[in-house]
Write a protein that holds these residues in place. Structure first.
Motif, mmCIF file in Angstrom:
data_model
loop_
_atom_site.group_PDB
_atom_site.id
_atom_site.type_symbol
_atom_site.label_atom_id
_atom_site.label_comp_id
_atom_site.label_asym_id
_atom_site.label_seq_id
_atom_site.Cartn_x
_atom_site.Cartn_y
_atom_site.Cartn_z
ATOM 1 N N ARG A 1 0.836 -1.199 0.000
ATOM 2 C CA ARG A 1 0.000 0.000 0.000
ATOM 3 C C ARG A 1 0.878 1.260 0.000
ATOM 4 O O ARG A 1 0.537 2.265 -0.646
ATOM 5 C CB ARG A 1 -0.925 -0.015 1.224
ATOM 6 N N ALA A 2 1.996 1.208 0.718
ATOM 7 C CA ALA A 2 2.920 2.344 0.713
ATOM 8 C C ALA A 2 3.501 2.552 -0.683
ATOM 9 O O ALA A 2 3.656 3.696 -1.138
ATOM 10 C CB ALA A 2 4.035 2.108 1.729
ATOM 11 N N LEU A 3 3.823 1.463 -1.379
ATOM 12 C CA LEU A 3 4.325 1.579 -2.746
ATOM 13 C C LEU A 3 3.257 2.162 -3.669
ATOM 14 O O LEU A 3 3.562 2.963 -4.564
ATOM 15 C CB LEU A 3 4.768 0.202 -3.257
ATOM 16 N N ALA A 4 2.001 1.770 -3.444
ATOM 17 C CA ALA A 4 0.907 2.325 -4.246
ATOM 18 C C ALA A 4 0.792 3.829 -4.044
ATOM 19 O O ALA A 4 0.612 4.589 -5.004
ATOM 20 C CB ALA A 4 -0.409 1.630 -3.882
ATOM 21 N N TYR A 5 0.926 4.278 -2.800
ATOM 22 C CA TYR A 5 0.877 5.714 -2.535
ATOM 23 C C TYR A 5 2.090 6.433 -3.134
ATOM 24 O O TYR A 5 1.993 7.593 -3.545
ATOM 25 C CB TYR A 5 0.806 5.975 -1.033
ATOM 26 N N GLU A 6 3.216 5.750 -3.183
ATOM 27 C CA GLU A 6 4.397 6.358 -3.807
ATOM 28 C C GLU A 6 4.155 6.605 -5.296
ATOM 29 O O GLU A 6 4.561 7.645 -5.833
ATOM 30 C CB GLU A 6 5.614 5.455 -3.616
ATOM 31 N N THR A 7 3.497 5.682 -5.977
ATOM 32 C CA THR A 7 3.182 5.903 -7.388
ATOM 33 C C THR A 7 2.216 7.070 -7.555
ATOM 34 O O THR A 7 2.282 7.797 -8.549
ATOM 35 C CB THR A 7 2.571 4.638 -8.015
ATOM 36 N N GLU A 8 1.319 7.260 -6.577
ATOM 37 C CA GLU A 8 0.413 8.396 -6.641
ATOM 38 C C GLU A 8 1.148 9.717 -6.423
ATOM 39 O O GLU A 8 0.788 10.741 -7.007
ATOM 40 C CB GLU A 8 -0.700 8.239 -5.598
ATOM 41 N N PHE A 9 2.183 9.714 -5.596
ATOM 42 C CA PHE A 9 3.009 10.913 -5.447
ATOM 43 C C PHE A 9 3.714 11.234 -6.767
ATOM 44 O O PHE A 9 3.762 12.386 -7.198
ATOM 45 C CB PHE A 9 4.034 10.708 -4.330
ATOM 46 N N HIS A 10 4.256 10.224 -7.431
ATOM 47 C CA HIS A 10 4.915 10.444 -8.723
ATOM 48 C C HIS A 10 3.914 10.907 -9.781
ATOM 49 O O HIS A 10 4.307 11.546 -10.756
ATOM 50 C CB HIS A 10 5.610 9.164 -9.186
ATOM 51 N N ALA A 11 2.644 10.580 -9.578
ATOM 52 C CA ALA A 11 1.620 11.013 -10.529
ATOM 53 C C ALA A 11 1.215 12.465 -10.326
ATOM 54 O O ALA A 11 0.429 12.999 -11.117
ATOM 55 C CB ALA A 11 0.386 10.117 -10.427
ATOM 56 N N GLU B 1 2.318 22.076 -11.240
ATOM 57 C CA GLU B 1 1.804 21.714 -12.559
ATOM 58 C C GLU B 1 2.074 20.238 -12.854
ATOM 59 O O GLU B 1 1.206 19.531 -13.366
ATOM 60 C CB GLU B 1 2.464 22.576 -13.623
ATOM 61 N N ASP B 2 3.277 19.773 -12.536
ATOM 62 C CA ASP B 2 3.642 18.369 -12.722
ATOM 63 C C ASP B 2 3.713 17.615 -11.398
ATOM 64 O O ASP B 2 3.461 16.421 -11.349
ATOM 65 C CB ASP B 2 5.002 18.262 -13.417
ATOM 66 N N TRP B 3 4.088 18.321 -10.342
ATOM 67 C CA TRP B 3 4.273 17.669 -9.032
ATOM 68 C C TRP B 3 4.033 18.697 -7.940
ATOM 69 O O TRP B 3 3.895 19.884 -8.209
ATOM 70 C CB TRP B 3 5.684 17.069 -8.923
ATOM 71 N N GLN B 4 3.962 18.221 -6.706
ATOM 72 C CA GLN B 4 3.695 19.088 -5.565
ATOM 73 C C GLN B 4 4.886 19.009 -4.613
ATOM 74 O O GLN B 4 5.225 17.936 -4.128
ATOM 75 C CB GLN B 4 2.412 18.661 -4.841
ATOM 76 N N SER B 5 5.501 20.155 -4.334
ATOM 77 C CA SER B 5 6.742 20.163 -3.555
ATOM 78 C C SER B 5 6.527 20.309 -2.055
ATOM 79 O O SER B 5 7.494 20.232 -1.295
ATOM 80 C CB SER B 5 7.643 21.302 -4.033
ATOM 81 N N ASP B 6 5.297 20.536 -1.602
ATOM 82 C CA ASP B 6 5.028 20.806 -0.191
ATOM 83 C C ASP B 6 5.340 19.572 0.659
ATOM 84 O O ASP B 6 4.693 18.535 0.526
ATOM 85 C CB ASP B 6 3.560 21.210 -0.015
ATOM 86 N N LYS B 7 6.342 19.709 1.537
ATOM 87 C CA LYS B 7 6.708 18.604 2.426
ATOM 88 C C LYS B 7 5.929 18.632 3.733
ATOM 89 O O LYS B 7 6.055 17.704 4.537
ATOM 90 C CB LYS B 7 8.205 18.662 2.749
ATOM 91 N N CYS B 8 5.195 19.706 3.982
ATOM 92 C CA CYS B 8 4.383 19.839 5.200
ATOM 93 C C CYS B 8 5.248 19.763 6.463
ATOM 94 O O CYS B 8 4.796 19.256 7.503
ATOM 95 C CB CYS B 8 3.289 18.773 5.248
ATOM 96 N N ASP B 9 6.490 20.226 6.369
ATOM 97 C CA ASP B 9 7.421 20.212 7.504
ATOM 98 C C ASP B 9 7.685 18.807 8.023
ATOM 99 O O ASP B 9 8.032 18.621 9.204
ATOM 100 C CB ASP B 9 6.898 21.093 8.650
ATOM 101 N N VAL B 10 7.536 17.823 7.152
ATOM 102 C CA VAL B 10 7.868 16.444 7.510
ATOM 103 C C VAL B 10 9.164 16.080 6.801
ATOM 104 O O VAL B 10 9.290 16.250 5.590
ATOM 105 C CB VAL B 10 6.749 15.469 7.101
ATOM 106 N N LEU B 11 10.118 15.567 7.552
ATOM 107 C CA LEU B 11 11.417 15.248 6.971
ATOM 108 C C LEU B 11 11.315 14.049 6.036
ATOM 109 O O LEU B 11 10.589 13.085 6.305
ATOM 110 C CB LEU B 11 12.428 14.949 8.082
#
Length: 707
Positions: free
Chosen positions: A102-112, A185-195
């Motif tokens: 499930r974590a890998l699935a969410y990682e693909t959604e981040f890349h999307a 536009e292509d990705w979201q850079s906000d880390k939300c102050d999480v390392l």
């Protein structure tokens, strides 16, 4: 009590008492419109609607919904209430597999292109890494013991996997932040102050994964089936981290080896699918889609459903394919091959468009801001550009022009080099932009390409070429810029179809104009072919381009004719749409150049051409044009001709030809062989980029009837 010591009073009971009263002038309306009469505020249900007398549509449009996610992300309904998360909860091996997948699935959604807060950060172990570190919490080891749920699955295996996941995201974030893809536009850079473990060395994360792999391989606490599954997932994570932390231009072998190894591990993961976790499984509590409430972010909370295991594996396979292609491109020094691959990735529906990380990595592999392919200077790039366009390098051109210059001023070679510098590297980087931005870049750059053509024309006119043969390359020097410019203009026009920018009434002109651009392109190729020495890849490429472009022109002419019934006869609307759509061709900068523009879009010429097409005056019918295109394309397939620059992408280029043949087969016979438009309903045409990016298809029922 919050506020204690500042004389604040608790007013909760006051509001509770007020909410118990009945409002007789208030009507409670159910979702189906049923009038439920007067009500007590305490009787309101979630998602109910309260309407009052005189409440108008304007009032409704101006109202703010209580609990609207953008305004009140802290609202928690009963279904979202979760028990406290305990990071040290012991897990079964199969539950851990489910979490990793499930974590890998969410990682693909981040890349999307989704936010970290909606994908990676929903894994709560990301925020509790210290809690599962045995060196920080050693007392936990003696407190928990379950033979079926080894503590090491959490403290060693899960912890290493989460560290590897975060480090992969860190590597992706660093690459995307270099500017090859565009934030928001292509990705979201906000880390939300999480390392994202920015300070952790990659080698340390890899060593943690190695330790986890070693424990899985040697332990007797995990059944064999799940040992294989967990080990495969850890090896896959290790390969992903290795390839994402390796520069393909500096460590070619390590990069390609990591990609190949990762694809093997992915196949093993696919052979060991996870089982579904029960609703009461502690693994279900490992993800909180509403974690954004606890993070430093202004992003509205949005629940992103993770893709299925099969879809995730397919996406990761595409990811590895893209990485492998980057590794192959890194070995290619031919600019035309880079151009070809960039075009194919935009024009072929399969594989789908590469994720932003791959497209950014491809751009920085070509040009990192200092060197091309990490080893060549701009001088090499200029030489390569002219050699692959007209068969001679720039150093020879410069020396010849200086020796034969007849102009009053110095030859504008520095101006020429400045234009080349502004055009070439941005052009090849733009090939891997997302489709809308790529089109916008081309529309801005097309005037600069015309400036390059203007400079080359001046150089030719002021250079003594009288004693040179008529087929000498210097006679065709301005054509070097025109070949690239016309290809870009064609891409701009046809990409408008692919991006579904044209209204139905605009498509006929777009196809007609594309045919005019291709016609000018073919004329230049016919003039340049005798200039280039046979046997060179450039000669083979020109021969291939002449055939492919001839077929493409025939299809554009046919498409222009069969879409004419969709045109509007409102001249004011047509004129305004025309200048809005083709404003890139009428920029004021063109007035700065002496050379006139080549193949400017002209509506009046199209209107006159429409009259000739309808009367069938010396023009082939749509069926004849489609048959001609199919014959040419079939010839390319039969001879296995893929041009001189296809190289390792010959199969993909042949697929492009097969797709065009499919367009011909689908449109064949429509309209009728007589060419009369009255027998054909243009509304049966359907534009679907998944079928073909440029040309329409006919609905199945209509195709069956015509057959």
């Amino acid at each position: 009590m919050p506020g204690g010591g500042y004389d604040f009073e608790d007013v909760f009971d006051l509001f509770l008492e007020a909410s118990q009263g009945v409002w007789p002038q208030t009507i409670f309306t159910a979702r189906d419109g049923t009038d439920l009469g007067p009500f007590s505020a305490s009787e309101m249900v979630s998602e109910g609607v309260m309407l009052m007398d005189g409440f108008t549509l304007q009032d409704a449009m101006s109202a703010l919904e209580i609990g609207e996610p953008r305004l009140d992300s802290g609202l928690i309904v009963e279904e979202q209430i979760r028990p406290p998360f305990d990071a040290m909860t012991l897990l079964l091996p199969e539950e851990l597999c489910w979490i990793l997948d499930r974590a890998l699935a969410y990682e693909t959604e981040f890349h999307a292109g989704n936010f970290l807060a909606h994908t990676i950060h929903t894994l709560l172990y990301v925020h509790h890494l210290n809690d599962i570190d045995p060196e920080i919490m050693p007392h936990m080891i003696t407190r928990r013991n379950d033979p079926t749920r080894p503590l090491e699955l959490v403290t060693i295996v899960l912890r290493a996997a989460v560290q590897g996941l975060l480090k992969c995201c860190d590597m992706a974030w660093r690459e995307l932040a270099r500017g090859g893809a565009y934030d928001t536009e292509d990705w979201q850079s906000d880390k939300c102050d999480v390392l994202l473990l920015e300070g952790m060395p990659v080698l340390y994360a890899l060593s943690q994964l190695d330790e986890a792999i070693e424990w899985i391989s040697t332990t007797s606490k995990v059944p064999i089936r799940w040992k294989v599954a967990l080990r495969a997932r850890l090896l896959l994570r290790k390969s992903l981290l290795q390839v994402m932390s390796t520069d393909p231009t500096k460590n070619r072998f390590d990069f390609q080896h990591a990609v190949i190894t990762g694809k093997d591990h992915l196949k093993l993961v696919e052979s060991c699918p996870p089982i579904d976790c029960e609703d009461d499984s502690p693994a279900q509590l490992a993800f909180d889609p509403y974690i954004g409430r606890r993070l430093q972010t202004a992003t509205p909370i949005r629940v992103v459903p993770p893709p299925s295991f099969e879809d995730t594996c397919r996406t990761v396979a595409y990811f590895f394919d893209g990485l492998q292609e980057v590794g192959l491109l890194e070995t290619v020094e031919e600019l035309n091959t880079w151009q070809l691959v960039g075009d194919l990735r935009q024009w072929l529906p399969e594989p789908p468009l590469r994720v932003p990380y791959i497209r950014s990595l491809t751009q920085t592999t070509f040009y990192d801001g200092f060197l091309v392919l990490n080893k060549y200077s701009f001088e090499w790039l200029a030489n390569r550009f002219f050699y692959e366009t007209i068969g001679i390098n720039y150093d020879w051109i410069r020396a010849t022009v200086v020796g034969r210059w007849t102009g009053e001023e110095e030859p504008p070679l520095k101006k020429l080099e400045h234009h080349l510098y502004k055009l070439i590297t941005p052009h090849f980087r733009a090939l891997w932009y997302n489709p809308p931005r790529r089109r916008r870049h081309f529309m801005k750059a097309v005037v600069t390409w015309h400036g390059l053509y203007d400079i080359l024309l001046q150089i030719k006119d002021n250079t003594d070429l009288t004693d040179l043969p008529h087929n000498h390359p210097l006679h065709q020097l301005p054509s070097a810029a025109l070949l690239w410019r016309l290809a870009i203009v064609r891409d701009i026009v046809l990409s408008g179809v692919q991006l579904e920018l044209y209204a139905p009434g605009e498509r006929s002109f777009a196809y007609w104009y594309a045919a005019q651009v291709i016609d000018a392109h073919l004329e230049i190729l016919d003039n340049m072919l005798p200039v280039v020495r046979k046997g060179l890849p450039i000669h083979e490429e020109m021969t291939y381009q002449i055939q492919l472009l001839t077929a493409l022109q025939s299809l554009c002419n046919a498409s222009a004719l069969i879409t004419m019934p969709l045109m509007t006869f409102d001249w004011d609307e047509t004129r305004s749409n025309f200048f809005r759509r083709y404003k890139w061709a009428f920029r004021a900068e063109y007035d700065l150049f002496e050379a006139p523009d080549v193949v400017t879009p002209e509506m009046h010429r199209f209107i006159r051409a429409c009259g000739g097409l309808i009367r069938d005056v010396d023009n082939p019918t749509p069926t004849e044009s489609i048959e001609l295109a199919r014959a040419i394309l079939t010839g390319l397939v039969d001879t296995h001709d893929t041009g001189g620059w296809a190289g390792l992408w010959a199969k993909d280029r042949m697929q492009l030809v097969h797709n065009l043949i499919s367009v011909c087969d689908n449109l064949h016979g429509l309209p009728s062989t007589s060419g009369e438009m009255s027998t054909f309903d243009a509304k049966t045409l359907k534009w679907d980029p998944a079928v073909h990016p440029w040309f329409p298809s006919v609905k199945a029922t209509e195709a069956t009837l015509s057959g």
